[in-house]
Write an enzyme that holds these catalytic residues in place. Structure first.
Site, PDB file in Angstrom:
ATOM      1  CE  LYS A  46      -2.042  -0.867   3.909  1.00 55.78           C
ATOM      2  NZ  LYS A  46      -1.499  -2.163   4.356  1.00 55.78           N
ATOM      3  NE  ARG A  73      -3.889  -1.094  10.065  1.00 51.18           N
ATOM      4  CZ  ARG A  73      -2.891  -0.686   9.277  1.00 51.18           C
ATOM      5  NH1 ARG A  73      -3.020   0.374   8.549  1.00 51.18           N
ATOM      6  NH2 ARG A  73      -1.778  -1.352   9.240  1.00 51.18           N
ATOM      7  NE  ARG A  88       8.032  -3.036   5.958  1.00 47.68           N
ATOM      8  CZ  ARG A  88       6.734  -2.713   5.987  1.00 47.68           C
ATOM      9  NH1 ARG A  88       6.150  -2.224   4.901  1.00 47.68           N
ATOM     10  NH2 ARG A  88       6.028  -2.897   7.074  1.00 47.68           N
ATOM     11  NE  ARG A 119       6.920  -0.603   9.972  1.00 46.29           N
ATOM     12  CZ  ARG A 119       5.854  -0.492   9.198  1.00 46.29           C
ATOM     13  NH1 ARG A 119       5.941   0.156   8.055  1.00 46.29           N
ATOM     14  NH2 ARG A 119       4.703  -1.021   9.541  1.00 46.29           N
ATOM     15  NE  ARG A 128       2.356  -4.965  10.954  1.00 45.92           N
ATOM     16  CZ  ARG A 128       3.414  -4.850  10.149  1.00 45.92           C
ATOM     17  NH1 ARG A 128       4.548  -5.442  10.449  1.00 45.92           N
ATOM     18  NH2 ARG A 128       3.327  -4.152   9.047  1.00 45.92           N
TER      19      ARG A 128
HETATM   20  P1  ADP Z   1       1.202  -1.955   7.731  1.00 50.56           P
HETATM   21  O1  ADP Z   1       0.062  -1.649   6.806  1.00 50.56           O
HETATM   22  O2  ADP Z   1       2.368  -2.545   7.031  1.00 50.56           O
HETATM   23  O3  ADP Z   1       0.782  -2.682   8.977  1.00 50.56           O
HETATM   24  P2  ADP Z   1       1.244   0.797   8.652  1.00 50.56           P
HETATM   25  O4  ADP Z   1       2.421   1.691   8.558  1.00 50.56           O
HETATM   26  O5  ADP Z   1       0.060   1.144   7.842  1.00 50.56           O
HETATM   27  O6  ADP Z   1       1.833  -0.631   8.295  1.00 50.56           O
HETATM   28  O7  ADP Z   1       0.775   0.676  10.176  1.00 50.56           O
HETATM   29  C1  ADP Z   1       1.672   0.405  11.231  1.00 50.56           C
HETATM   30  C2  ADP Z   1       0.943   0.381  12.566  1.00 50.56           C
HETATM   31  O8  ADP Z   1       0.356   1.677  12.820  1.00 50.56           O
HETATM   32  C3  ADP Z   1      -0.234  -0.588  12.675  1.00 50.56           C
HETATM   33  O9  ADP Z   1       0.164  -1.899  13.013  1.00 50.56           O
HETATM   34  C4  ADP Z   1      -1.068   0.068  13.802  1.00 50.56           C
HETATM   35  O10 ADP Z   1      -0.511  -0.152  15.073  1.00 50.56           O
HETATM   36  C5  ADP Z   1      -0.906   1.553  13.490  1.00 50.56           C
HETATM   37  N1  ADP Z   1      -1.978   2.039  12.571  1.00 50.56           N
HETATM   38  C6  ADP Z   1      -1.795   2.550  11.321  1.00 50.56           C
HETATM   39  N2  ADP Z   1      -2.969   2.900  10.769  1.00 50.56           N
HETATM   40  C7  ADP Z   1      -3.925   2.605  11.680  1.00 50.56           C
HETATM   41  C8  ADP Z   1      -5.345   2.702  11.702  1.00 50.56           C
HETATM   42  N3  ADP Z   1      -6.029   3.198  10.662  1.00 50.56           N
HETATM   43  N4  ADP Z   1      -5.993   2.300  12.821  1.00 50.56           N
HETATM   44  C9  ADP Z   1      -5.355   1.804  13.875  1.00 50.56           C
HETATM   45  N5  ADP Z   1      -4.012   1.660  13.921  1.00 50.56           N
HETATM   46  C10 ADP Z   1      -3.292   2.053  12.848  1.00 50.56           C
END
Ligand code: ADP
Length: 226
Positions: free
Chosen positions: A16, A91, A129, A160, A171
Site C-alpha cells: 500500500k 482499518r 524489509r 521496523r 498484524r
Molecule cells: P502496515 O500496513 O504494514 O501494517 P502501517 O504503517 O500502515 O503498516 O501501520 C503500522 C501500525 O500503525 C499498525 O500496526 C497500527 O498499530 C498503526 N496504525 C496505522 N494505521 C492505523 C489505523 N487506521 N488504525 C489503527 N491503527 C493504525
C-alpha cells in the site's frame, strides 16, 4: 470537479505504502498514511508518540478516535483540495463509518484499490524489509541487496519493530479479524473497487501503471458525471 479519494486497501506488506507514493507522484495527490503519521509522532517523541509507541511495537491497532482525528484534520489542509490518497485507513469498520460520513458530507468520489497478495509472499517481504528512520524510505534486502544505509540521506536503515516475525503474524491476524470486514462495508456503501494483483510480474512500477490507467479513467468518468 469533485474531490477524489483513493483508498489503498490490503494486508500489511501488500504494498500500500509503495503504491500510494507512486500514485501520489503521478496523480499529484497527497499521500496520507496513518502508519507514517503515527511513526513520525513516535520519532518526535510528542504526547501522541508516547501514547502509541508500545501499541505500534506490539502490532495492535491504535484506538479509532486517534486515527480518525488525525485523518479528519489532515484532509482539511489546502493540499487536499483536489483529493487525497488514504493508506492504511480506514482499518476497522468503525473507522470506515466515520470516514464515510466525512466523505459523504463533502461529496467526495471514492475509489478503493484493493491490493491482493498471498500471505506467504507477505511474510517473506516483511522479513526482508528495512526502513530509513529519518526519511521513511523502504528497502528490501532481497531486491536491493544487503542495504545498510539509506541512499537518500545516509542514515543507517533499521528493521521496523513491528516487522519481527511474531509481530507480523499478529498484524495479519488483526487484518483478517478487524480490517478485512471493511471490504464488505465498502461494498454496501457502493464504492467502486479495483482488485489488483499486488504480486504481479514487473514489480511495483508495472503494478502502479496498471492502477494509474484505471484511476485516471475512473476520475474522467466521475468528472463527466459531475
Ligand atoms: P502496515 O500496513 O504494514 O501494517 P502501517 O504503517 O500502515 O503498516 O501501520 C503500522 C501500525 O500503525 C499498525 O500496526 C497500527 O498499530 C498503526 N496504525 C496505522 N494505521 C492505523 C489505523 N487506521 N488504525 C489503527 N491503527 C493504525
Amino acid at each position: 470537479m469533485s474531490q477524489v479519494c483513493l483508498i489503498l486497501f490490503g494486508a500489511p506488506g501488500s504494498g500500500k505504502g509503495t503504491q500510494a507514493k507512486l500514485l501520489s507522484k503521478s496523480l499529484r495527490l497527497p499521500h496520507i498514511s496513518t502508519g507514517d503519521m503515527l511513526r513520525e509522532s513516535v520519532e518526535r517523541g510528542d504526547d501522541l508518540g508516547h501514547e502509541v509507541q508500545a501499541i505500534l511495537a506490539s502490532g495492535s491497532l491504535v484506538p479509532d478516535e486517534i486515527v480518525n482525528a488525525l485523518v479528519a484534520e489532515r484532509i482539511e489542509r489546502r493540499d487536499s483540495a483536489r483529493g487525497f490518497i488514504l493508506d492504511g485507513y480506514p482499518r476497522t469498520v468503525n473507522q470506515a463509518r466515520i470516514v464515510r460520513q466525512l466523505l459523504d458530507e463533502r461529496g467526495v468520489t471514492v475509489l478503493v484499490v484493493h491490493l491482493k497478495v498471498d500471505y506467504n509472499v507477505i511474510l517473506d517481504r516483511l522479513a526482508a524489509r528495512r526502513q530509513c528512520p529519518v526519511c521513511g524510505a523502504v528497502y528490501g534486502v532481497t531486491t536491493n541487496g544487503p542495504v545498510m544505509v539509506c541512499g537518500l540521506d545516509g542514515a543507517r536503515v533499521v528493521v521496523r519493530d513491528d516487522d519481527r516475525p511474531d509481530v507480523v503474524r499478529k498484524r495479519l491476524q488483526n487484518y483478517d479479524r478487524q480490517t478485512a470486514p471493511v471490504l464488505e462495508f465498502f461494498q454496501q456503501a457502493g464504492y467502486c473497487r479495483l482488485d489488483v494483483d499486488g504480486d504481479a510480474p514487473g514489480g511495483p512500477e508495472k503494478i502502479s501503471e496498471g492502477i494509474q490507467a484505471l484511476v485516471r479513467r475512473h476520475m474522467q468518468l466521475a468528472s463527466q458525471r459531475a
